[in-house]
Design a protein around this motif. Structure first.
Motif, PDB file in Angstrom:
ATOM      1  N   ASP A  60      -8.298   8.035  -0.572  1.00 26.80           N
ATOM      2  CA  ASP A  60      -7.409   8.481  -0.138  1.00 26.80           C
ATOM      3  C   ASP A  60      -6.818   9.411  -1.265  1.00 26.80           C
ATOM      4  O   ASP A  60      -7.132  10.979  -1.197  1.00 26.80           O
TER       5      ASP A  60
ATOM      6  N   SER B 138       1.056  -1.056  -0.331  1.00 29.47           N
ATOM      7  CA  SER B 138      -0.202  -0.085  -0.272  1.00 29.47           C
ATOM      8  C   SER B 138       0.888   1.740  -0.430  1.00 29.47           C
ATOM      9  O   SER B 138       0.455   2.222   0.580  1.00 29.47           O
ATOM     10  N   LYS B 139       1.995   1.448  -0.481  1.00 24.30           N
ATOM     11  CA  LYS B 139       2.993   2.349  -0.627  1.00 24.30           C
ATOM     12  C   LYS B 139       2.998   3.056  -1.873  1.00 24.30           C
ATOM     13  O   LYS B 139       2.542   2.052  -2.833  1.00 24.30           O
TER      14      LYS B 139
ATOM     15  N   THR C 115      -5.440  -1.978   2.750  1.00 23.13           N
ATOM     16  CA  THR C 115      -4.988  -0.299   3.518  1.00 23.13           C
ATOM     17  C   THR C 115      -4.481  -0.127   2.018  1.00 23.13           C
ATOM     18  O   THR C 115      -4.965   0.971   1.895  1.00 23.13           O
TER      19      THR C 115
ATOM     20  N   ARG D 134      -6.181   4.176   1.475  1.00 26.91           N
ATOM     21  CA  ARG D 134      -4.707   5.003  -0.054  1.00 26.91           C
ATOM     22  C   ARG D 134      -5.379   5.213  -0.936  1.00 26.91           C
ATOM     23  O   ARG D 134      -4.945   6.586  -1.523  1.00 26.91           O
TER      24      ARG D 134
END
Ligand code: G3I
Length: 380
Positions: free
Chosen positions: A243, A192-193, A236, A240
Motif C-alpha cells: 500500500d 505491520s505498523k 498484513t 501495508r
C-alpha cells in the motif's frame, strides 16, 4: 557514543523464545565444527560470484557484501575476488558520519577508506542509509529529536535537517555512490505498523516522500531504493508495505527500486510467498534487490547436516529471485561466519554461532556459497 540498543519488540521476542526453546529442548545437534566439516569437491566448480554476473538481458547483476574497513587482509582478499559491490555495514549511517554523534560536523575519514577500497577494486557502492529511524546514535544523531522539538516550527526544522543531510552526503559521494537506500525500514521491527521514529513523529509518512524527492533533486541519475526487512512474505506487513509503495507511485515519488533485506532469523519464509511478493513488485514495474541476505543456522540445527539444509533453502530462494527480469542482484550481510552481526546482537547472540554466511570460520566456501553460485551463475 552510547551503545545504541537494538530493541526487539514483544512479538519478535516471543517468536525467538519459541525458537530457542525448540532448539534447546529439541534433538538439535551441535553445529559441526568447520574444521571437521566434510566439504564436497563441488566448490571448485563455482564462483567467483562476479564471474558471468549478467542476467539474460545482459544487465549486470549485483553480487555484494556488507563491508567494514576493519576487515582482515584475508577478508578483503576474498571480498575483492568474489564481489562486484559493497554496502558499508555501518560507516555511512548518519550517526557514524558525525563527529561525536552530534548534528553539524561530519567526519568522512572512514568513508574515504571505503571509497578507496571500492575504487581500487572496481566495486559498486550501495549507499546505506540516508534516512533510518532506528538505533539512535547510528540511524540518526542522538540529539536530533530534541534539537527539532526545541524549534518554533519543528516540522520545518526537521525537513531542513533531513534535506541538509541528504544533500551533503549525496554531493559528497557523487561519482562514488550511484545507488542509495534513501529510507531504510519504514516499518517497526516486527508487526505491520510504521516505525514511530523521530522523522515519523514530526512529519508522519511525509518524511518518506520528502526524502526521495530531496535525493532525486540532488542526483537525477541515482538509483533510489526503499529498503525493508520481512520475516515472511505474506500477511498484513506485506500488504501495508505494498500500500505504501502504491501511494508513493500514485504521487509519482521518485522510487526506483525495492530493497528486500532478507535476514532469515526466526522462521524460514515460504518460497511461494516470496515468489508472490516479488511478482507484486514486478507487476508494479519496480526493480528489486536482495540487499542484506543472511540466514541463521539455528533454523536448521535439528537436521543431520545443517550447512547442507541451509544451502538447499538458499538455492530455492535464489532460484525464485533470478526468474524475475527486474531482479537486480543480491548483497550478503554476513558473508563471513567469523564476523556477523547476529553473534554480537541480542537476542541472536544467545544462540551463537549463528553461522549465517557463505564462508565458514576458516573462510572456506560453505554449501551456501555453492547454492548461490549454482542457482544464480548457471543462468548465464
Ligand atoms: O564499534 C563499537 C565498539 O567500539 C563497541 O565496543 C561495541 C560495543 O558497544 O559497539 C560497537 O558498535 C556496534 C557496531 O554494530 C559495530 O559492531 C554497535 O554497538 C552496534 O549497534 C552495531 O550494530 C549494527 C546494527 O546494524 C545497528 O546499526 C550491525 O553491525 C549491523 O550489521 C546492523 O545492520 C543492520 C542494517 O544496517 C539494517 N538492516 C538490519 C541490519 C541488521 O541489524
Amino acid at each position: 557514543m552510547d551503545n545504541p540498543k537494538f530493541t526487539v519488540p514483544v512479538l519478535a521476542r516471543l517468536k525467538f523464545i519459541r525458537t530457542m526453546v525448540m532448539q534447546k529442548l529439541g534433538d538439535s545437534k551441535k553445529l559441526t565444527e568447520p574444521e571437521t566439516y566434510n566439504y564436497s569437491s563441488e566448490e571448485a566448480e563455482y564462483g567467483p560470484f562476479k564471474k558471468n554476473n549478467r542476467d539474460n538481458s545482459g544487465n549486470k547483476l549485483i553480487f555484494g557484501g556488507a563491508y567494514d574497513p576493519e576487515f582482515s587482509e584475508e577478508e578483503k582478499k576474498i571480498f575483492i575476488k568474489e564481489f562486484n559491490s559493497l554496502t558499508p555495514e555501518n560507516y555511512m549511517k548518519w550517526g557514524m558520519l558525525l563527529k561525536n554523534n552530534r548534528l553539524g560536523e561530519y567526519d568522512f575519514s572512514n568513508l574515504e577508506k571505503i571509497e578507496s577500497f571500492a575504487s581500487e577494486n572496481g566495486l559498486n557502492i550501495r549507499g546505506h542509509a540516508l534516512i533510518w529511524g532506528k538505533v539512535p546514535g547510528m540511524g540518526y544523531p542522538v540529539d536530533l529529536y530534541e534539537k527539532v522539538l526545541s524549534d518554533l516550527n519543528p516540522r520545518k526544522r526537521m525537513i531542513e535537517i533531513m534535506d541538509n543531510h541528504i544533500s551533503i552526503i549525496i554531493n559528497r559521494c557523487r561519482g562514488s555512490v550511484s545507488e542509495w537506500d534513501v529510507v531504510n525500514e519504514p516499518f517497526e521491527l516486527s508487526g505491520s505498523k510504521f516505525d514511530v521514529n523521530p522523522f515519523y513523529r514530526i512529519l508522519g509518512l511525509d518524511y518518506i516522500k520528502q526524502s526521495f524527492w530531496t535525493a532525486r533533486s540532488i542526483d537525477p541519475d541515482a538509483i533510489l531504493v526503499l529498503n525493508e526487512q520481512f520475516d515472511d512474505y505474506k500477511g498484513t506487513r506485506i500488504n501495508r508495505f505494498l500500500d505504501l509503495i502504491d501511494r508513493m507511485l500514485e504521487e509519482h515519488v521518485p522510487l526506483d527500486r525495492i530493497g528486500v533485506q532478507s535476514h532469515i532469523l526466526f522462521t524460514k519464509p515460504a518460497i511461494h510467498d516470496l515468489y508472490n511478493f516479488l511478482k507484486q513488485l514486478q507487476e508494479r514495474g519496480l526493480q528489486f534487490e536482495i540487499t542484506e541476505f543472511d540466514i541463521r543456522i539455528g533454523l536448521f540445527i535439528r537436521s543431520d547436516d545443517p550447512f547442507m539444509v541451509q544451502a538447499n533453502y538458499i538455492k530455492d530462494f535464489c532460484q525464485v529471485c533470478r526468474d524475475f527480469p527486474n531482479f537486480r542482484g543480491i548483497t550478503f550481510w554476513s558473508q563471513f561466519d567469523s564476523r556477523n552481526w547476529m553473534d554480537n546482537s541480542m537476542p541472536f547472540s544467545l544462540l551463537s554461532p549463528n553461522a549465517p554466511g557463505l564462508f565458514d570460520t576458516l573462510y572456506r566456501k560453505k554449501p551456501a556459497y555453492i547454492a548461490v553460485a549454482s542457482s544464480l551463475l548457471n543462468k548465464q
